[in-house]
Design a protein around this motif. Structure first.
Motif, PDB file in Angstrom:
ATOM      1  N   PHE A  87     -37.061 -13.139 -47.348  1.00 47.64           N
ATOM      2  CA  PHE A  87     -35.674 -13.552 -47.502  1.00 47.64           C
ATOM      3  C   PHE A  87     -35.484 -14.896 -48.189  1.00 47.64           C
ATOM      4  N   ALA A  89     -37.563 -17.845 -47.253  1.00 47.90           N
ATOM      5  CA  ALA A  89     -38.234 -18.933 -46.542  1.00 47.90           C
ATOM      6  C   ALA A  89     -39.532 -19.330 -47.228  1.00 47.90           C
ATOM      7  N   VAL A 119     -36.197 -12.950 -36.093  1.00 47.44           N
ATOM      8  CA  VAL A 119     -36.112 -13.947 -37.159  1.00 47.44           C
ATOM      9  C   VAL A 119     -37.289 -14.914 -37.182  1.00 47.44           C
ATOM     10  N   GLU A 123     -39.942 -15.624 -40.235  1.00 46.11           N
ATOM     11  CA  GLU A 123     -40.139 -16.974 -40.759  1.00 46.11           C
ATOM     12  C   GLU A 123     -41.597 -17.407 -40.635  1.00 46.11           C
ATOM     13  N   GLU A 126     -43.298 -15.744 -43.541  1.00 47.91           N
ATOM     14  CA  GLU A 126     -42.882 -16.259 -44.844  1.00 47.91           C
ATOM     15  C   GLU A 126     -43.350 -17.693 -45.082  1.00 47.91           C
ATOM     16  N   GLU A 200     -31.965 -21.399 -41.130  1.00 47.81           N
ATOM     17  CA  GLU A 200     -31.385 -20.456 -42.084  1.00 47.81           C
ATOM     18  C   GLU A 200     -29.924 -20.256 -41.756  1.00 47.81           C
ATOM     19  N   LEU A 204     -29.666 -14.426 -43.095  1.00 47.85           N
ATOM     20  CA  LEU A 204     -30.963 -14.769 -43.688  1.00 47.85           C
ATOM     21  C   LEU A 204     -30.789 -15.091 -45.173  1.00 47.85           C
ATOM     22  N   SER A 205     -29.672 -15.725 -45.499  1.00 47.56           N
ATOM     23  CA  SER A 205     -29.307 -15.957 -46.892  1.00 47.56           C
ATOM     24  C   SER A 205     -29.733 -17.322 -47.413  1.00 47.56           C
ATOM     25  N   HIS A 207     -31.876 -20.911 -46.802  1.00 47.10           N
ATOM     26  CA  HIS A 207     -33.043 -21.406 -46.077  1.00 47.10           C
ATOM     27  C   HIS A 207     -33.291 -22.868 -46.407  1.00 47.10           C
TER      28      HIS A 207
END
Length: 217
Positions: A87, A89, A119, A123, A126, A200, A204-205, A207
């Motif tokens: 997403f 991150a 989430v 993360e 990522e 975030e 999840l847009s 970061h």
């Protein structure tokens, strides 16, 4: 539950009762999750002071130094997300790592945005702490506990400490600074010198990754 275990050690955490596995499974459904997989909704507030390193040396409390920061916005709504496993991150994290001259292996404690239980798992992957698909096992095997490989959300996160709009993510920064200062008793991550905070927004847009240290880099 990782966050609940840590919340039990925090005097201001709202959730003080450790739930059983069956209580979690029997919680009110919030398709595709259940209620206990979601963050709290509370009144709360927090603050921090930003100043120069030179000025910070004269202050009463030990400073935490900003070593790196990265930010990325990838989409507006979930239907327009470029991926359902990546997403943004990774990009914000890499920018922060590069600025700090550090990598995932240098982080002693991580405070990750946990609006829902899935989430922080995303993360964690990522941000390079584990390989894709290994985040869930990392939490399940206790590696994210205080005393584990990488303590995560040592204050209890938004799932068990508190969440009140922007204050939810702010508490991650507050906790990271406290960990770097030391003296938290049973909640203290021993030898913590470098902390990562990831927040975030949206779905999840957006970061933002911060890397803080208790010594100027």
């Amino acid at each position: 539950m990782n966050t609940r275990a840590h919340a039990l050690l925090h005097p201001n955490a709202h959730m003080k009762k450790p739930p059983s596995l069956q209580e979690v499974l029997d919680a009110k459904p919030e398709d595709p999750l259940v209620m206990l997989y979601g963050c709290l909704v509370l009144d709360a507030g927090g603050a921090f002071i930003v100043t120069s390193a030179e000025r910070a040396r004269d202050l009463k409390s030990k400073p935490a130094y900003l070593q790196g920061i990265g930010e990325l916005h990838t989409h507006e709504d979930l239907m327009r997300a470029p991926s359902l496993t990546e997403f943004g991150a990774t990009e914000s994290g890499n920018t922060g790592y590069q600025m700090a001259g550090l990598g995932p292996e240098d982080i002693d404690v991580a405070e990750l945005y946990d609006c829902f239980s899935i989430v922080p798992i995303i993360e964690l992957e990522e941000l390079g702490f584990v390989k894709p698909g290994e985040g869930g096992a990392f939490f399940a095997e206790g590696h994210a506990r205080i005393g584990g490989k990488l303590p995560v959300n040592t204050h209890g996160g938004m799932l068990s400490h508190a969440h009140a709009g922007a204050a939810g993510g702010l508490f991650g920064i507050v906790e990271a600074v406290r960990q770097l200062r030391g003296g938290l008793g049973d909640r203290q991550v021993q030898g913590a010198e470098v902390a990562l905070v990831h927040n975030e927004g949206g779905i999840l847009s957006s970061h933002c990754t911060l890397i803080l240290a208790n010594a100027k880099g």
